[in-house]
Design a protein around this motif. Sequence first.
Motif, PDB file in Angstrom:
ATOM      1  N   ALA A  54      46.193  48.266  35.515  1.00  0.00           N
ATOM      2  CA  ALA A  54      45.299  47.157  35.165  1.00  0.00           C
ATOM      3  C   ALA A  54      43.892  47.665  34.869  1.00  0.00           C
ATOM      4  N   THR A  55      43.420  48.605  35.671  1.00  0.00           N
ATOM      5  CA  THR A  55      42.082  49.162  35.450  1.00  0.00           C
ATOM      6  C   THR A  55      41.995  49.880  34.110  1.00  0.00           C
ATOM      7  N   GLN A  56      43.010  50.670  33.778  1.00  0.00           N
ATOM      8  CA  GLN A  56      43.013  51.397  32.510  1.00  0.00           C
ATOM      9  C   GLN A  56      43.072  50.444  31.326  1.00  0.00           C
ATOM     10  N   ILE A  57      43.890  49.409  31.427  1.00  0.00           N
ATOM     11  CA  ILE A  57      44.011  48.456  30.331  1.00  0.00           C
ATOM     12  C   ILE A  57      42.707  47.696  30.119  1.00  0.00           C
ATOM     13  N   VAL A  58      42.061  47.307  31.213  1.00  0.00           N
ATOM     14  CA  VAL A  58      40.791  46.573  31.099  1.00  0.00           C
ATOM     15  C   VAL A  58      39.684  47.475  30.566  1.00  0.00           C
ATOM     16  N   ASP A  59      39.665  48.723  31.023  1.00  0.00           N
ATOM     17  CA  ASP A  59      38.622  49.648  30.554  1.00  0.00           C
ATOM     18  C   ASP A  59      38.677  49.847  29.041  1.00  0.00           C
ATOM     19  N   ARG A  60      39.861  49.791  28.458  1.00  0.00           N
ATOM     20  CA  ARG A  60      40.018  50.001  27.013  1.00  0.00           C
ATOM     21  C   ARG A  60      40.166  48.689  26.257  1.00  0.00           C
ATOM     22  N   GLY A  61      39.926  47.581  26.929  1.00  0.00           N
ATOM     23  CA  GLY A  61      40.177  46.276  26.327  1.00  0.00           C
ATOM     24  C   GLY A  61      39.253  45.897  25.195  1.00  0.00           C
ATOM     25  N   ILE A  62      38.051  46.451  25.168  1.00  0.00           N
ATOM     26  CA  ILE A  62      37.093  46.064  24.140  1.00  0.00           C
ATOM     27  C   ILE A  62      37.426  46.689  22.786  1.00  0.00           C
ATOM     28  N   ILE A  63      38.156  47.806  22.783  1.00  0.00           N
ATOM     29  CA  ILE A  63      38.405  48.535  21.527  1.00  0.00           C
ATOM     30  C   ILE A  63      39.274  47.734  20.559  1.00  0.00           C
ATOM     31  N   HIS A 116      45.611  41.070  39.491  1.00  0.00           N
ATOM     32  CA  HIS A 116      44.785  42.165  40.017  1.00  0.00           C
ATOM     33  C   HIS A 116      44.080  41.748  41.309  1.00  0.00           C
ATOM     34  N   LEU A 117      43.568  40.531  41.350  1.00  0.00           N
ATOM     35  CA  LEU A 117      42.899  40.065  42.567  1.00  0.00           C
ATOM     36  C   LEU A 117      43.870  40.028  43.744  1.00  0.00           C
ATOM     37  N   ASN A 118      45.094  39.587  43.510  1.00  0.00           N
ATOM     38  CA  ASN A 118      46.089  39.539  44.584  1.00  0.00           C
ATOM     39  C   ASN A 118      46.481  40.948  45.025  1.00  0.00           C
ATOM     40  N   ASN A 119      46.678  41.851  44.055  1.00  0.00           N
ATOM     41  CA  ASN A 119      47.010  43.239  44.409  1.00  0.00           C
ATOM     42  C   ASN A 119      45.885  43.899  45.187  1.00  0.00           C
ATOM     43  N   ARG A 236      34.789  48.875  48.471  1.00  0.00           N
ATOM     44  CA  ARG A 236      35.548  49.374  47.321  1.00  0.00           C
ATOM     45  C   ARG A 236      36.442  48.278  46.744  1.00  0.00           C
ATOM     46  N   SER A 237      37.088  47.516  47.618  1.00  0.00           N
ATOM     47  CA  SER A 237      37.966  46.446  47.157  1.00  0.00           C
ATOM     48  C   SER A 237      37.172  45.352  46.453  1.00  0.00           C
ATOM     49  N   ARG A 238      36.009  45.009  47.007  1.00  0.00           N
ATOM     50  CA  ARG A 238      35.180  43.976  46.381  1.00  0.00           C
ATOM     51  C   ARG A 238      34.687  44.414  45.011  1.00  0.00           C
ATOM     52  N   ASN A 239      34.245  45.666  44.908  1.00  0.00           N
ATOM     53  CA  ASN A 239      33.760  46.166  43.622  1.00  0.00           C
ATOM     54  C   ASN A 239      34.870  46.187  42.577  1.00  0.00           C
ATOM     55  N   SER A 240      36.071  46.614  42.993  1.00  0.00           N
ATOM     56  CA  SER A 240      37.193  46.641  42.067  1.00  0.00           C
ATOM     57  C   SER A 240      37.564  45.230  41.609  1.00  0.00           C
ATOM     58  N   SER A 241      37.561  44.289  42.551  1.00  0.00           N
ATOM     59  CA  SER A 241      37.906  42.911  42.204  1.00  0.00           C
ATOM     60  C   SER A 241      36.907  42.317  41.226  1.00  0.00           C
ATOM     61  N   LEU A 242      35.622  42.531  41.502  1.00  0.00           N
ATOM     62  CA  LEU A 242      34.590  41.961  40.647  1.00  0.00           C
ATOM     63  C   LEU A 242      34.570  42.627  39.278  1.00  0.00           C
ATOM     64  N   THR A 244      36.861  44.699  37.605  1.00  0.00           N
ATOM     65  CA  THR A 244      38.054  44.537  36.784  1.00  0.00           C
ATOM     66  C   THR A 244      38.376  43.070  36.540  1.00  0.00           C
ATOM     67  N   GLY A 245      38.218  42.236  37.561  1.00  0.00           N
ATOM     68  CA  GLY A 245      38.542  40.815  37.411  1.00  0.00           C
ATOM     69  C   GLY A 245      37.643  40.113  36.404  1.00  0.00           C
ATOM     70  N   ILE A 246      36.332  40.317  36.529  1.00  0.00           N
ATOM     71  CA  ILE A 246      35.399  39.656  35.608  1.00  0.00           C
ATOM     72  C   ILE A 246      35.549  40.207  34.198  1.00  0.00           C
ATOM     73  N   SER A 247      35.711  41.532  34.077  1.00  0.00           N
ATOM     74  CA  SER A 247      35.886  42.129  32.752  1.00  0.00           C
ATOM     75  C   SER A 247      37.157  41.599  32.088  1.00  0.00           C
ATOM     76  N   SER A 248      38.235  41.484  32.849  1.00  0.00           N
ATOM     77  CA  SER A 248      39.483  40.971  32.301  1.00  0.00           C
ATOM     78  C   SER A 248      39.334  39.520  31.869  1.00  0.00           C
TER      79      SER A 248
END
Length: 276
Positions: A54-63, A116-119, A236-242, A244-248
């Motif tokens: 999920a992180t990899q897909i979101v990171d490349r989502g803008i392209i 992603h938030l649930n995971n 770490r969990s909060r940062n990942s949720s915010l 990746t979640g907001i970007s997605s």
Amino acid sequence: MKATNSRQFSSVAARTLKVVGIILILSALLDCIVLSLPGETSDIVNRGWQLAAATQIVDRGIIPLMGIALLMTGFWVDSSSGVSVDRRNVWVDLRFWALLISSLLGLIYLLLVPVHLNNTRLELKDALAQVDKEAGQAENQLEVQIKSEQFKAQVEQLKSQRRSQIGALLQDDGKLQEALKSPDVPKELKAVLQDAKNDPKALDKFLEQQAQELPVQARNEIRTRKQQKEKELRTRSRNSSLQTGISSLLLAIGYITVGWTGLRSMGILRFGRRKS
């Protein structure tokens, strides 16, 4: 002559935008697919793999979104320069496929948000349980160690060393006065140094008290490390949720807006009926 040159330049610009857009879309989609492929089939149900994918897909989502924007801009340049666009067969229209991909990606990114938030929540729960288990094991080992003869021998050895150090300090008035004036020496030790001159048992009481506090200090160290690990895991969990979640969610809004608006302008999607 100028009109011809302008039309030729527009045609080249439109073709360039379309080619670059298609390349961005295909390369980004291929990149996401390759990077998110599991090493083994069983990894698909692995929560760690799902989080990484999920992180990899979101990171490349803008392209791909940039590619779709360039492709649509290319068609707009064609339209602005007077080039006719065949709208009879939708299935061979690149705009349709680009907008369809945009809509599908929007739905995928929208679904990624709750998944992603649930995971992340479940991963944090498991990590906290593991930290609690390790801390419990460490405390149990400490209790066993405290009751052992080896620990008692170490405590007696430590008491003997400190008694020798403090005794040597009491015999040297210069060092004693320097220790009493030093801000680095604890107040309890200063009080013992002053009382030990008149009461030799004061030193024994102090050393015995310190020996009794050693298990408490060890337990506090274990609990402090546990709290630090829990704090790091939650951060770490909060940062990942915010992140990746907001970007997605933003990507989902962008893709769905572009896709559905474009398909509606092409007459493929119609929300409601037009009044005659």
